[in-house]
Motif scaffolding. Structure first.
Motif, mmCIF file in Angstrom:
data_model
loop_
_atom_site.group_PDB
_atom_site.id
_atom_site.type_symbol
_atom_site.label_atom_id
_atom_site.label_comp_id
_atom_site.label_asym_id
_atom_site.label_seq_id
_atom_site.Cartn_x
_atom_site.Cartn_y
_atom_site.Cartn_z
ATOM 1 N N ARG A 1 0.825 -1.206 0.000
ATOM 2 C CA ARG A 1 0.000 0.000 0.000
ATOM 3 C C ARG A 1 0.860 1.257 0.000
ATOM 4 O O ARG A 1 1.807 1.385 0.763
ATOM 5 C CB ARG A 1 -0.923 0.012 1.228
ATOM 6 N N GLY A 2 0.514 2.169 -0.902
ATOM 7 C CA GLY A 2 1.240 3.427 -0.974
ATOM 8 C C GLY A 2 1.366 3.922 -2.395
ATOM 9 O O GLY A 2 0.837 3.344 -3.343
ATOM 10 N N ARG A 3 2.075 5.020 -2.537
ATOM 11 C CA ARG A 3 2.324 5.636 -3.844
ATOM 12 C C ARG A 3 3.754 5.307 -4.274
ATOM 13 O O ARG A 3 4.699 5.480 -3.505
ATOM 14 C CB ARG A 3 2.124 7.149 -3.756
ATOM 15 N N HIS A 4 3.905 4.840 -5.517
ATOM 16 C CA HIS A 4 5.198 4.372 -5.984
ATOM 17 C C HIS A 4 5.525 4.957 -7.356
ATOM 18 O O HIS A 4 4.620 5.349 -8.108
ATOM 19 C CB HIS A 4 5.212 2.835 -6.075
ATOM 20 N N LYS A 5 6.813 4.986 -7.672
ATOM 21 C CA LYS A 5 7.266 5.465 -8.985
ATOM 22 C C LYS A 5 8.240 4.466 -9.591
ATOM 23 O O LYS A 5 9.075 3.891 -8.887
ATOM 24 C CB LYS A 5 7.951 6.829 -8.866
ATOM 25 N N VAL A 6 8.107 4.287 -10.895
ATOM 26 C CA VAL A 6 9.007 3.399 -11.631
ATOM 27 C C VAL A 6 9.424 4.120 -12.911
ATOM 28 O O VAL A 6 8.595 4.745 -13.574
ATOM 29 C CB VAL A 6 8.311 2.064 -11.985
ATOM 30 N N ASN A 7 10.690 4.030 -13.246
ATOM 31 C CA ASN A 7 11.179 4.584 -14.509
ATOM 32 C C ASN A 7 11.329 3.474 -15.543
ATOM 33 O O ASN A 7 11.857 2.399 -15.239
ATOM 34 C CB ASN A 7 12.525 5.282 -14.320
ATOM 35 N N TYR A 8 10.863 3.754 -16.733
ATOM 36 C CA TYR A 8 10.993 2.830 -17.860
ATOM 37 C C TYR A 8 11.785 3.564 -18.938
ATOM 38 O O TYR A 8 11.447 4.695 -19.294
ATOM 39 C CB TYR A 8 9.601 2.435 -18.360
ATOM 40 N N CYS A 9 12.837 2.926 -19.435
ATOM 41 C CA CYS A 9 13.741 3.629 -20.344
ATOM 42 C C CYS A 9 14.072 2.758 -21.559
ATOM 43 O O CYS A 9 14.350 1.564 -21.431
ATOM 44 C CB CYS A 9 15.026 4.012 -19.600
ATOM 45 N N ILE A 10 14.027 3.367 -22.739
ATOM 46 C CA ILE A 10 14.559 2.762 -23.955
ATOM 47 C C ILE A 10 15.758 3.615 -24.358
ATOM 48 O O ILE A 10 15.587 4.744 -24.839
ATOM 49 C CB ILE A 10 13.510 2.728 -25.082
ATOM 50 N N PRO A 11 16.989 3.134 -24.144
ATOM 51 C CA PRO A 11 18.177 3.971 -24.361
ATOM 52 C C PRO A 11 18.299 4.504 -25.782
ATOM 53 O O PRO A 11 18.710 5.643 -25.981
ATOM 54 C CB PRO A 11 19.332 3.030 -24.009
#
Length: 405
Positions: A340-350
């Motif tokens: 439970r909570g607020r989360h962040k994820v980075n997705y990258c295509i170099p």
């Protein structure tokens, strides 16, 4: 285009009794004393559906969706108001409806055809395609009382979509079948839609409504909240589902708003069916050149204490919804926060290998290895790619030339 369904100010109410004997007491009481409470399932619904429309119907459990569909099919009659339907209806309202459990699957095909107004000779022409679509093997000649829920769904869907209905009504039937069968059914429904069949489609998977339907209605507590373009209605409905913070006598329910260790402003939605949501998707820029770096920041919120096997997916599409690329964290063995909570994820295509054009990015939360869709944002962000002429096609593939002679 003419209206195939006209619904004018319909209501549906039920008398609820605390005890079975109260019904008898009320019927024989000399002073007509009331022993019941009235429950209004639908309250003043007015809408029209044009021939060839695919209408999605949204609403929480108990909002009145199934009641409305049953009245359109004639299974229920409205307490007041009028319904006018032009054409032949084929409906999948609940598992087993319209099936005799003692009959075999094959016999039930003919029974349903008879109820649709087809004679034996006409059904002889259709039974082969129905059996092929249902794909339940030798069980077709077994009594349907031994069928699993999935077999019921397969046979019911096969009959309903192969009897050339003017109106097809599907109430959550796709939730029973496996993913392969769901895809098969959606493809068939698309074919029916192209041929002018009007489709009423109830699904808790709002992205299915957005993708498949051109129109949608949202029913809230028995009333028509909004009707219009499916994308707009779905967005309004999803926003409501997320922000439905109910109060009682102007006091906030402590079970609804809770502080989180991740963010003091984190708020749990009142609707327990909302497990998690993708709340924000941002990219580093909107205009790229081939081989530029694409960075996507995805913010999501989890409302359960923990969601087992939570995964995040990101998919690139063209404006025509041609699928380009769609990895997810399960396939690539990347664990993401699932508490439970607020989360962040980075997705990258170099190095973005796409050549010129416009593209969009869908983002979704799933679990159970991607089978169960928790929340899906179609076209969360869009971007374009422009280059000086150096190659042709959709994607650049590393290669080399070698002159041999």
């Amino acid at each position: 285009m003419t209206n195939i369904i006209e619904i004018s100010n319909i209501t549906k109410s039920y008398k609820l009794y605390d005890k079975p004997t109260d019904r008898l007491k009320e019927a024989i009481h000399p002073l007509k004393k009331s022993y019941h409470k009235e429950f209004v399932a639908l309250d003043g619904i007015t809408l029209s559906v044009k021939k060839g429309d695919a209408l999605g119907i949204l609403g929480r459990n108990g909002s009145g969706k199934s009641t409305l569909l049953k009245m359109i099919t004639g299974v229920l009659t409205p307490t007041s108001g009028n319904i006018n339907v032009e054409g032949k209806i084929s409906a999948i309202l609940e598992l087993g409806a319209g099936f005799n459990p003692e009959y075999t699957g094959r016999e039930n095909i003919y029974l349903n055809g008879l109820m649709m107004g087809y004679n034996r000779e006409k059904m002889d022409e259709k039974v082969g395609s129905i059996i092929e679509f249902a794909d339940i093997g030798d069980f077709i000649d077994q009594p349907v009382k031994v069928y699993s829920s999935g077999m019921f769904a397969r046979l019911a869907f096969a009959v309903s979509i192969n009897v050339e209905p003017d109106i097809l009504i599907v109430d959550e039937a796709l939730a029973v079948g496996d993913t392969r069968f769901q895809t098969k059914c959606i493809d068939k429904m698309k074919d029916l839609k192209l041929r002018g069949t009007t489709i009423l489609f109830v699904s808790h998977a709002s992205e299915q409504v957005k993708r498949f339907c051109n129109k949608a209605v949202w029913i809230k507590d028995g009333k028509l909240e909004v009707m219009g373009d499916s994308s707009e209605v779905v967005d309004l409905y999803e926003d409501f589902m997320r922000n439905d913070i109910e109060s009682s006598e102007n006091k906030v329910d402590a079970r609804i708003i809770q502080e989180s260790q991740y963010d003091p402003d984190f708020i749990l939605p009142a609707n327990p069916d909302v497990l998690a949501l993708v709340t924000k998707v941002e990219i580093n820029k909107n205009s790229f050149k081939t081989f530029d770096e694409l960075k996507v920041e995805i913010e999501y919120e989890v409302y359960e204490e923990i969601i087992d096997d939570l995964l995040l997916g990101a998919a690139i599409y063209t404006p025509k919804r041609e699928y380009i690329f769609g990895p997810n964290t399960f396939l690539e063995k990347v664990p993401i926060p699932n508490k439970r909570g607020r989360h962040k994820v980075n997705y990258c295509i170099p190095q973005l290998p796409l050549l010129g054009g416009s593209f969009c990015l869908d983002v979704g939360l799933f679990n159970n290895e991607g089978i169960v869709n928790i929340h899906y944002k179609e076209n969360a962000v869009s971007f374009n790619i422009t280059n000086k002429y150096f190659s042709e096609g959709v994607v650049y593939i590393n290669h080399k030339w070698e002159v041999l002679k």
